[in-house]
Design an enzyme around this catalytic site. Structure first.
Site, PDB file in Angstrom:
ATOM      1  N   HIS A 107       8.457  -1.761 -22.076  1.00 56.08           N
ATOM      2  CA  HIS A 107       8.773  -2.810 -21.328  1.00 56.08           C
ATOM      3  C   HIS A 107       8.554  -4.172 -22.853  1.00 56.08           C
ATOM      4  O   HIS A 107       7.654  -3.700 -23.270  1.00 56.08           O
ATOM      5  CB  HIS A 107       7.609  -3.433 -20.400  1.00 56.08           C
ATOM      6  CG  HIS A 107       8.034  -4.509 -19.676  1.00 56.08           C
ATOM      7  ND1 HIS A 107       8.085  -5.919 -20.006  1.00 56.08           N
ATOM      8  CD2 HIS A 107       8.620  -4.489 -18.396  1.00 56.08           C
ATOM      9  CE1 HIS A 107       8.560  -6.474 -19.241  1.00 56.08           C
ATOM     10  NE2 HIS A 107       8.842  -5.827 -18.358  1.00 56.08           N
TER      11      HIS A 107
ATOM     12  N   GLY B  76      -3.824   6.535  -4.579  1.00 59.94           N
ATOM     13  CA  GLY B  76      -2.786   5.708  -4.640  1.00 59.94           C
ATOM     14  C   GLY B  76      -1.808   5.685  -3.670  1.00 59.94           C
ATOM     15  O   GLY B  76      -2.158   6.259  -2.495  1.00 59.94           O
ATOM     16  N   LEU B  77      -0.804   4.888  -3.620  1.00 56.01           N
ATOM     17  CA  LEU B  77       0.232   4.824  -2.618  1.00 56.01           C
ATOM     18  C   LEU B  77       0.630   6.170  -2.134  1.00 56.01           C
ATOM     19  O   LEU B  77       0.907   6.600  -1.027  1.00 56.01           O
ATOM     20  CB  LEU B  77       1.151   3.779  -2.833  1.00 56.01           C
ATOM     21  CG  LEU B  77       0.652   2.417  -2.713  1.00 56.01           C
ATOM     22  CD1 LEU B  77       1.892   1.428  -2.894  1.00 56.01           C
ATOM     23  CD2 LEU B  77       0.236   2.136  -1.087  1.00 56.01           C
ATOM     24  N   ALA B  78       1.352   6.968  -3.220  1.00 55.02           N
ATOM     25  CA  ALA B  78       1.758   8.227  -2.613  1.00 55.02           C
ATOM     26  C   ALA B  78       1.029   9.255  -2.019  1.00 55.02           C
ATOM     27  O   ALA B  78       1.486   9.893  -1.034  1.00 55.02           O
ATOM     28  CB  ALA B  78       2.442   8.743  -4.207  1.00 55.02           C
TER      29      ALA B  78
ATOM     30  N   GLY C 102       5.957  -6.909  -8.395  1.00 51.60           N
ATOM     31  CA  GLY C 102       7.443  -7.181  -8.069  1.00 51.60           C
ATOM     32  C   GLY C 102       7.832  -6.900  -6.652  1.00 51.60           C
ATOM     33  O   GLY C 102       7.923  -7.708  -5.800  1.00 51.60           O
ATOM     34  N   GLY C 103       7.727  -5.572  -6.141  1.00 49.19           N
ATOM     35  CA  GLY C 103       8.321  -5.247  -4.931  1.00 49.19           C
ATOM     36  C   GLY C 103       8.770  -3.800  -4.904  1.00 49.19           C
ATOM     37  O   GLY C 103       8.901  -3.181  -5.799  1.00 49.19           O
TER      38      GLY C 103
ATOM     39  N   SER D 130       9.959   2.340  -8.424  1.00 51.20           N
ATOM     40  CA  SER D 130       8.815   3.408  -8.437  1.00 51.20           C
ATOM     41  C   SER D 130       7.868   2.896  -7.448  1.00 51.20           C
ATOM     42  O   SER D 130       7.417   3.838  -6.743  1.00 51.20           O
ATOM     43  CB  SER D 130       8.099   3.042  -9.772  1.00 51.20           C
ATOM     44  OG  SER D 130       7.901   1.700 -10.036  1.00 51.20           O
TER      45      SER D 130
ATOM     46  N   ARG E 212      11.946 -14.526 -19.715  1.00 55.81           N
ATOM     47  CA  ARG E 212      13.086 -14.697 -20.471  1.00 55.81           C
ATOM     48  C   ARG E 212      14.263 -14.850 -19.647  1.00 55.81           C
ATOM     49  O   ARG E 212      15.308 -15.943 -20.127  1.00 55.81           O
ATOM     50  CB  ARG E 212      13.451 -13.381 -21.223  1.00 55.81           C
ATOM     51  CG  ARG E 212      12.578 -13.117 -22.511  1.00 55.81           C
ATOM     52  CD  ARG E 212      12.679 -11.743 -22.947  1.00 55.81           C
ATOM     53  NE  ARG E 212      11.855 -10.737 -21.880  1.00 55.81           N
ATOM     54  CZ  ARG E 212      12.410  -9.666 -21.393  1.00 55.81           C
ATOM     55  NH1 ARG E 212      13.741  -9.245 -21.896  1.00 55.81           N
ATOM     56  NH2 ARG E 212      11.614  -8.889 -20.942  1.00 55.81           N
TER      57      ARG E 212
ATOM     58  N   GLU F 185       4.300   8.724  -9.313  1.00 51.98           N
ATOM     59  CA  GLU F 185       4.593   8.638 -10.742  1.00 51.98           C
ATOM     60  C   GLU F 185       4.248  10.045 -11.590  1.00 51.98           C
ATOM     61  O   GLU F 185       4.686  10.571 -12.534  1.00 51.98           O
ATOM     62  CB  GLU F 185       4.026   7.405 -11.587  1.00 51.98           C
ATOM     63  CG  GLU F 185       4.568   7.316 -13.029  1.00 51.98           C
ATOM     64  CD  GLU F 185       4.009   6.103 -13.746  1.00 51.98           C
ATOM     65  OE1 GLU F 185       3.263   5.030 -12.968  1.00 51.98           O
ATOM     66  OE2 GLU F 185       4.105   5.732 -15.065  1.00 51.98           O
TER      67      GLU F 185
ATOM     68  N   HIS G 193      -3.872   2.187  -9.556  1.00 56.12           N
ATOM     69  CA  HIS G 193      -2.713   1.452 -10.326  1.00 56.12           C
ATOM     70  C   HIS G 193      -1.579   1.092  -9.505  1.00 56.12           C
ATOM     71  O   HIS G 193      -0.823  -0.076  -9.899  1.00 56.12           O
ATOM     72  CB  HIS G 193      -2.343   2.188 -11.442  1.00 56.12           C
ATOM     73  CG  HIS G 193      -1.826   1.330 -12.397  1.00 56.12           C
ATOM     74  ND1 HIS G 193      -2.355   0.137 -12.844  1.00 56.12           N
ATOM     75  CD2 HIS G 193      -0.596   1.428 -13.229  1.00 56.12           C
ATOM     76  CE1 HIS G 193      -1.653  -0.320 -13.837  1.00 56.12           C
ATOM     77  NE2 HIS G 193      -0.611   0.240 -14.140  1.00 56.12           N
TER      78      HIS G 193
END
Lengths: 617, 245
Positions: free
Chosen positions: A257, A14-16, A49-50, A410, A273, A394, A43
């Site tokens: 969440h 993944g990214l890390a 989001g960003g 994160s 919401r 993570e 994942h």
């Protein structure tokens, strides 16, 4: 048996992991990432989001700087984080975002002039500055003082993952996909690589390396309901805890969440919401305003999740074949708003549920979302307990998130930590020499082969892997969820101990030939139950409420006794409980513990003498 | 009483010398909001634990679960059983190497594609960590992202007439990738450079224009437009090269 040597081995692509691998490759070292799936399916790519970085280009981000970002992060963590790490992160994030832009990420950019935005369902106007035109834009996120989240439409993780994987291809970083690491090769002092199972043929393979990194993401799949991908099953964590010498940090810190959809637990955004959506119970009645008269549905993630769970416990949940849930109602926002501003929510509802949110209610429930805990490392990303072992993202407890992670922090952490730790690993590779003992390698391979044989031949019993896994998930769901108390956690620990015994008696129903998915699940099951015990037992011992860890029987944040980090070890294979140790949450204190400014504010201060239990503000 | 669904699933384990390719039938009771993700996991956990298939995000973002569903390539995670008849036939994607049952090796195919198209920004500029980021028009950023939305599920390749005929054809996903770099102002490659990669029958001139790629793309990428765009660009580049000689 194939043996592959590399300077730097990463478990996870993944990214890390890829960011660290690129850093090592830039320093002239060979690097291989092992991955269960092709790298771009990691994942990381699901994050929409960003990434938080205090560039301050948008007019709503004016005056932002690493100091403000640092303060938000420490408050968000409920003072559970390592402040030195949070500082390192906040200072480096802007540089990493710019580097990503240079590498090819199509960040959304500042467009000068007037535009409108919504807050709490109301419309506002802003004017972006001419001199910022074309610089990286940011959007608003919860828990932050400024607009700080860099983004690429609604697919930030995907876009950054593409760029990072391109960079790996360019730099010659190899990704061995469909490969699952199943055990570390180590002598109790140094890590030398892993034994892995090829998910194309089922064969075992040995990877030897001078430095090994765990960057395999979260472990949400030990819970029954999670927003995590199916690969986020903690398999890589279990390799570490099986060594007996590598501790997991803060395993009890699990973020939930409020609005995962039922049955598949895919997330629908908080924006529902934010824009005025309401939560309804089985009688299609609103309830949040009764618990939180001021903020109602707009209270923070942990608070809303708590009340939703409470309301279902009181018997107001909707029964379904997939368990109880509540309703999210956005019908009153109208078709234009739903198919425009909430397009993604509309698509998720229609594609995955067959629900039309313009006319129908959306089934939702609080869902496991993020693991703040993980392989405990120091600020350089080096794992405690084994030389040559590192962790990032993570999977790691590096620990900038403490007991509650802020949205957008994160995804930024993956590349920022990957870069910082990648540099440290390059230094480590430069200065170290390794000798591989063939007997050590052969012993580990033999051990893994005999585990596989025992599972295939049902030598230890014929417990059904999926049933034991379900017992573990159900125990966590009941006892170590959003609300925790002594009675529930004790019951949870007892059930998990029973599941642990059963997990040692698993035998396959299928023949185990080739890739065999049942074998893959069985190999990690015992370790997963041990992780679950680390979560539940750590939560049982922590007699306070901090961030996402919420004890009904100890409602105050107790800085006097618990301003620390849990270290959970599994010292002997046959132990039935983890061994817990504690260390101070942070050695360096830039911001002393105080009120977060949101959520509840009951605090037992560090200066409170024992026995007084004074409630501060 | 809900429907009883009949699944016909392709079975073959290449790692088992006894295994022969065949179809196997499974019966499952339908539940509310059932997707193929839920159905296949239930079949594996309750009926046959050896069944191989791929899922990862199960949310339509990662592209793992491409398979042929009642004759049409698509993502299994966002296919709801209620939209299908009571009999459902599942086959692995063609073109890609079979791993077993419904699982195929898309990873190797795409990694080769990155290498063939040199799928990264080509620039001689060095990154300066002390400087502001280079500016970019937001319209360019949005246009690049529109093409980068590809999840590499492989559906377009599996539905492609040319890819089924010749295994050296790079396919719509790769051509879309080239288009992504062609419109990126940060990439310094010339049209001639791109011509070297795709100006042949393995590339843009191999496309027969059947356009099934766009029909089956689960992300609704504008693949037809990209193919047209590249064909025009490369056609013109081709003429220029002839006249230069």
């Amino acid at each position: 048996m194939q043996t592959i040597y590399t300077d730097f081995l990463v478990v996870g692509a993944g990214l890390a992991g890829e960011r660290a691998a690129v850093q090592a490759a830039d320093a002239g070292f060979s690097a291989i990432c092992l991955s269960l799936v092709p790298a771009r399916r990691s994942h990381s790519s699901a994050a929409q989001g960003g990434m938080q970085a205090s560039l301050g280009n948008s007019v709503m981000g004016e005056g932002d700087c690493p100091d403000v970002h640092f303060a938000d992060t420490v408050k968000g963590s409920d003072w559970g984080c390592d402040q030195e790490v949070a500082r390192l992160f906040a200072d480096t994030a802007p540089i990493e975002m710019r580097r990503l832009a240079h590498w090819g990420v199509p960040w959304n950019r500042v467009v000068p002039g007037k535009s409108i935005y919504y807050k709490g369902g109301k419309q506002f106007e802003k004017v972006e500055a001419e001199d910022k035109e074309g610089l990286i834009m940011a959007r608003s996120f919860g828990g932050t003082a400024k607009w700080r989240t860099c983004y690429t439409s609604d697919g930030t993780g995907h876009a950054v993952m593409c760029t990072m994987d391109n960079r790996c291809a360019e730099k010659g970083v190899e990704v061995h996909d469909k490969t699952e690491a199943i055990a570390l090769i180590q002598d109790g002092e140094t890590c030398f690589g892993v034994v892995a199972r090829c998910l194309r043929t089922g064969e075992l393979r040995v990877y030897l390396s001078k430095a090994t990194m765990i960057a395999a993401g979260g472990f949400g799949r030990i819970y029954p309901n999670t927003t995590n991908a199916v690969i986020c099953d903690g398999g890589a964590h279990t390799m570490c805890l099986n060594t007996g010498v590598v501790p997991m940090g803060n395993m009890e810190a699990v973020q939930f969440h409020p609005t995962g959809i039922v049955p598949t637990d895919i997330l629908v955004t908080e924006g529902c919401r934010g824009d005025g959506g309401t939560l309804l119970d089985v009688n299609e009645k609103r309830f949040m305003h009764e618990y939180e008269p001021d903020k109602a549905e707009l209270a923070s993630r942990d608070v809303v999740s708590r009340w939703m769970t409470h309301h279902m416990r009181e018997g107001h949940g909707v029964k379904s074949p997939y368990g109880e849930h509540l309703w999210l109602d956005i019908r009153h926002l109208g078709e234009e708003h739903i198919t425009g501003k909430l397009r993604e929510v509309y698509e998720i509802c229609t594609s995955f549920l067959g629900v039309d949110p313009i006319h129908q209610l959306i089934p939702v429930r609080p869902t496991q979302h993020y693991s703040m805990g993980g392989v405990r490392t120091n600020k350089d990303g080096a794992a405690y307990g084994l030389k040559g072992l590192f962790a990032a993202g993570e999977a790691a407890c590096w620990d900038m998130h403490g007991f509650n992670r802020l949205g957008g922090n994160s995804l930024a952490e993956t590349v920022v930590a990957g870069g910082i730790i990648g540099r440290k690993i390059a230094e480590y590779l430069e200065g170290s020499e390794t000798e591989f003992k063939t007997s050590l390698i052969n012993d580990e391979v033999r051990k893994q082969q005999s585990r596989i044989d025992a599972l295939v031949n049902c030598t230890n019993g014929s417990e059904n892997v999926y049933k034991v896994r379900k017992a573990m998930q159900d125990a966590l769901h009941k006892g170590a969820n959003i609300f925790r108390n002594q009675q529930g956690l004790e019951a949870c620990v007892a059930e998990l101990q029973e599941a642990l015994i059963r997990s040692k008696n698993v035998g396959l129903r299928s023949d185990g030939k080739g890739v065999n998915p049942e074998l893959a699940s069985a190999l990690k099951l015992e370790g997963q139950v041990k992780m679950a015990l680390m979560v539940a037992y750590g939560a049982l011992q922590r007699t306070e409420s901090r961030g996402s860890h919420n004890r009904e029987d100890f409602t105050a944040r107790n800085d006097r006794d618990w301003l620390n980090r849990t270290l959970a070890y599994w010292k002997n294979t046959d132990d039935t409980l983890p061994t817990l140790e504690y260390e101070p949450a942070t050695e360096v204190v830039e911001i002393p513990p105080g009120d977060r400014g949101y959520g509840k504010s009951e605090i037992i201060s560090a200066d409170t003498p024992k026995g007084k239990g004074k409630k501060g503000k | 009483m809900s429907r009883l669904l009949k699944f016909n699933i392709f079975r073959y384990n290449p790692e088992d010398t006894q295994s022969e390719p065949h179809m196997q039938e499974f019966v499952l009771e339908e539940t509310d909001s059932m997707t193929l993700f839920i159905a296949l996991n239930r079949i594996r956990e309750e009926q046959d634990p050896s069944l191989q298939f791929d899922f990862c995000c199960r949310a339509g973002i990662c592209g793992s679960c491409g398979m042929v569903i009642n004759g049409r390539p698509g993502l299994a995670c966002h296919t709801k059983t209620r939209d299908l008849p009571g009999e459902i036939t599942l086959l692995p994607l063609p073109v890609f190497k079979l791993v077993g049952d419904l699982s195929v090796d898309t990873g190797s195919w795409f990694r080769e594609m990155y290498t063939a198209t040199e799928s990264w920004i080509h620039t001689d500029k060095e990154f300066d960590p002390t400087a502001l980021e280079e500016r970019m028009d937001n319209k360019d950023a949005v246009a690049i992202y529109e093409l980068e939305r590809c999840v590499e599920c492989g559906c377009c390749i599996s539905a492609c007439g040319t890819a089924r005929l010749r295994d050296d054809f790079i396919g719509a996903a790769a051509l879309n990738r080239v288009a992504r770099f062609l419109i990126d102002p940060r990439d310094q490659r010339s049209e001639n450079d791109y011509y070297e990669i795709i100006g042949n029958d393995m590339g843009i001139f191999g496309c027969m224009g059947l356009l099934a790629c766009e029909d089956v793309c689960p992300k609704h990428l504008p693949l037809q437009n990209q193919l047209g765009f590249l064909r025009r660009k490369m056609g013109i580049t081709s003429l220029k090269r002839i006249f230069k000689k």
